[in-house]
Design a protein around this motif. Structure first.
Motif: not given
Length: 369
Positions: A88-99
């Motif tokens: 389960t992955v949260k989209r992190v602002p500026g996060g390379q992998v999560s985005n």
């Protein structure tokens, strides 16, 4: 007098159990948990038992902007659902992998994972009573533990306290509510940092405090504690427990940060070996699906079902183990090798039928599908 079931009345099943190493898996489902959190569900082309210790993690091997990237994520599912696993992955602002995962990983995508590994788990620290404390997406490892205890009808007394920024950010909300209404040994407590005007909220408000903890789990000093969340959250929890005189020999935590260097090194070594092997000569065969009019090149170790998926042909499948017979197809030409578990009769085999989930091409093959 009742007796235990004898092994002579159990049918053997041909399957494998994963171990720490590199595994190529396919994304089977993407679930939108909240406005910025998604769950990605994976399985292998051939049936594999994904047994792990609830709380452990895997490392994804990705290629982003032409560069290899390794990033670890806790397994959020439980081994009680054995033929698949989820992160389960949260989209992190500026996060390379999560985005990248949110924007690119979809049903049918194939990725490599390494693992499972990790010392944070509920198997190595058995206890009669546990307290799960989590903040934000740190809920994933303790949710895996809770799901394991729930699915296996464990008698472990569980108190589950989760903190979120707002009610809309509570991950797995419906499932947590369901679990709390189904069994008496699962007590759920939700804490929201802030609430929105016009939205009803019956849980706790603000941040976890000693007074709040006394209400949530009056006997917390007697419980094994499993904690995961942002660094400030876990620092506050440790301070709170220390002030209360808690025995930290029974405290376990997992922080979300950079992938451990040792695990990265092992994953990179396994990846290099795999790429070297993939570059070596390997037998490939042409698999043609006559009715669909599509063909694909498949390696010797690829099942007909996987070849169909790669060609854009959908063959129904249920068990994936050669038991149910749902994926039966007829081979018109060519040689194949099948390792089923009773889902097809000798008469059907004689007529040219195979179970595509457990059949591999041994030559160029033509399939009536």
């Amino acid at each position: 007098m009742l007796s235990l079931t004898s092994s002579e009345f159990l049918n053997p099943v041909n399957t494998q159990t994963w171990a720490n190493g590199r595994h190529v898996v396919r994304c089977r489902k993407v679930i939108q948990e909240t406005h910025d959190v998604r769950t990605f569900c994976f399985s292998m082309e051939e049936p594999v038992l994904f047994f792990f210790k609830p709380g452990q993690f895997v490392t994804l091997e990705l290629e982003i902007d032409g560069k290899q990237v390794m990033r670890s994520y806790t397994i959020s599912s439980a081994p009680s659902i054995p033929y698949s696993f989820s992160i389960t992955v949260k989209r992190v602002p500026g996060g390379q992998v999560s985005n990248w995962l949110h924007d690119n990983l979809e049903e049918g995508s194939v990725v490599a994972v390494h693992g499972p590994v990790g010392q944070f788990n509920c198997i190595d620290y058995p206890a009669r009573k546990v307290l799960f404390l989590s903040g934000g997406v740190g809920i994933t490892p303790v949710m895996s533990m809770a799901r394991w205890f729930f699915d296996t009808n464990s008698e472990v007394d569980m108190v589950f306290a989760h903190s979120a920024r707002a009610p809309k950010d509570v991950i797995y909300r419906a499932e947590l509510d369901y679990m709390s209404t189904r069994i008496e040994n699962f007590k759920l407590h939700l804490i929201s940092e802030r609430t929105e005007i016009g939205h009803a909220w019956s849980g706790y408000r603000g941040y976890l405090t000693r007074a709040m903890l006394d209400l949530i789990a009056p006997d917390f000093l007697e419980r094994e504690v499993f904690c995961c969340g942002p660094t400030p959250y876990m620092r506050a929890v440790r301070h709170l427990l220390q002030e209360a005189g808690y025995d930290f020999a029974r405290y376990h935590e997992e922080s979300f940060g950079a992938t451990p260097e040792g695990d990265i090194a092992v994953a990179q070594e396994h990846a290099a070996e795999a790429h070297e092997h993939e570059g070596a000569a390997q037998d490939t065969y042409c698999v043609t699906f006559k009715e669909s009019g599509k063909s694909v090149q498949a390696g010797a170790g690829i099942t007909l079902h996987a070849a169909a998926a790669n060609a854009g042909v959908t063959i129904p499948k249920a068990c994936g183990m050669g038991i149910c017979g749902t994926c039966r197809v007829k081979v018109l030409e060519g040689k194949t090798e099948m390792a089923h578990n009773g889902g097809i009769t000798d008469e059907e085999i004689a007529e040219g039928y195979v179970l595509s989930c457990c059949t591999k091409a041994a030559s160029d093959v033509s399939v009536e599908y």
